[in-house]
Design an enzyme around this catalytic site. Structure first.
Site, PDB file in Angstrom:
ATOM      1  N   GLY A  92       8.240   8.691   5.682  1.00  0.00           N
ATOM      2  CA  GLY A  92       8.192   7.617   4.698  1.00  0.00           C
ATOM      3  C   GLY A  92       6.909   6.812   4.735  1.00  0.00           C
ATOM      4  O   GLY A  92       6.885   5.658   4.291  1.00  0.00           O
ATOM      5  N   HIS A  99      -1.027   2.446  10.852  1.00  0.00           N
ATOM      6  CA  HIS A  99      -0.515   1.098  11.107  1.00  0.00           C
ATOM      7  C   HIS A  99       0.712   1.171  11.992  1.00  0.00           C
ATOM      8  O   HIS A  99       1.462   2.145  11.960  1.00  0.00           O
ATOM      9  CB  HIS A  99      -0.199   0.355   9.802  1.00  0.00           C
ATOM     10  CG  HIS A  99       0.713   1.088   8.867  1.00  0.00           C
ATOM     11  ND1 HIS A  99       0.277   2.120   8.055  1.00  0.00           N
ATOM     12  CD2 HIS A  99       2.042   0.965   8.622  1.00  0.00           C
ATOM     13  CE1 HIS A  99       1.297   2.582   7.350  1.00  0.00           C
ATOM     14  NE2 HIS A  99       2.393   1.900   7.679  1.00  0.00           N
TER      15      HIS A  99
HETATM   16  P1  AMP Z   1       4.795   2.565   5.781  1.00  0.00           P
HETATM   17  O1  AMP Z   1       5.961   2.739   4.849  1.00  0.00           O
HETATM   18  O2  AMP Z   1       5.109   2.840   7.218  1.00  0.00           O
HETATM   19  O3  AMP Z   1       3.559   3.287   5.292  1.00  0.00           O
HETATM   20  O4  AMP Z   1       4.478   1.004   5.780  1.00  0.00           O
HETATM   21  C1  AMP Z   1       3.708   0.380   4.802  1.00  0.00           C
HETATM   22  C2  AMP Z   1       4.093  -1.048   4.829  1.00  0.00           C
HETATM   23  O5  AMP Z   1       3.129  -1.795   4.135  1.00  0.00           O
HETATM   24  C3  AMP Z   1       5.450  -1.368   4.156  1.00  0.00           C
HETATM   25  O6  AMP Z   1       6.332  -1.945   5.109  1.00  0.00           O
HETATM   26  C4  AMP Z   1       5.073  -2.332   3.044  1.00  0.00           C
HETATM   27  O7  AMP Z   1       6.024  -3.345   2.846  1.00  0.00           O
HETATM   28  C5  AMP Z   1       3.752  -2.882   3.547  1.00  0.00           C
HETATM   29  N1  AMP Z   1       2.852  -3.395   2.516  1.00  0.00           N
HETATM   30  C6  AMP Z   1       2.522  -2.804   1.338  1.00  0.00           C
HETATM   31  N2  AMP Z   1       1.637  -3.566   0.661  1.00  0.00           N
HETATM   32  C7  AMP Z   1       1.416  -4.666   1.436  1.00  0.00           C
HETATM   33  C8  AMP Z   1       0.599  -5.828   1.289  1.00  0.00           C
HETATM   34  N3  AMP Z   1      -0.180  -6.031   0.200  1.00  0.00           N
HETATM   35  N4  AMP Z   1       0.622  -6.759   2.276  1.00  0.00           N
HETATM   36  C9  AMP Z   1       1.396  -6.584   3.358  1.00  0.00           C
HETATM   37  N5  AMP Z   1       2.168  -5.503   3.568  1.00  0.00           N
HETATM   38  C10 AMP Z   1       2.186  -4.558   2.614  1.00  0.00           C
END
Ligand code: AMP
Ligand code: ZN
Length: 113
Positions: A92, A99
């Site tokens: 996902g 990150h």
């Molecule tokens: P993943 O699904 O592990 O790739 O995590 C990506 C994360 O980035 C998700 O938990 C999103 O809610 C977060 N995310 C997406 N856009 C932003 C943003 N502009 N600022 C902070 N978090 C974000």
């Protein structure tokens, strides 16, 4: 990486709620928190995912794992916390910049899949 959301956040081109920054690492609050405390810790240098970690760049990952406990302590996560990195489609991963999620602030469910 000009088209990477997290590179733009690191550069200040997109606003974020920053909680920590040093020469190598940037940490900010997740925009859609899945727990009372939900922070993302990212290397400033773009890496796509865990799959991009090599002997040449793994020092930044070691550094991230020094920073994570300091953030957790500053956030008051004495009860514990979870660190997650989603790698690839089946996990996902939605942002293709390595990150680590820090999740805490309540007892977390144990389901991993
Ligand atoms: P993943 O699904 O592990 O790739 O995590 C990506 C994360 O980035 C998700 O938990 C999103 O809610 C977060 N995310 C997406 N856009 C932003 C943003 N502009 N600022 C902070 N978090 C974000
Ligand atoms: Zn990036």
């Amino acid at each position: 990486m000009s088209d990477c959301l997290f590179c733009k956040i690191i550069a200040g081109e997109i606003p974020s709620n920053r909680v920590y920054e040093d020469d190598l690492v940037f940490a900010f609050r997740d925009i859609a928190p899945q727990a009372p405390t939900h922070i993302l810790v990212v290397p400033k240098a773009h890496l796509d995912s865990c799959n991009a970690v090599t002997a040449d760049n793994s020092q930044v990952v070691a550094h991230i794992f020094e920073v994570i406990p300091a953030i957790a302590k500053a956030e008051g996560l004495e009860g514990g916390y979870r660190v997650v990195s989603n790698c690839g489609a089946d996990a996902g991963q939605t942002v293709q910049h390595l990150h680590f999620h820090i999740l805490g602030g309540k007892p977390l469910a144990l389901e991993m899949a």
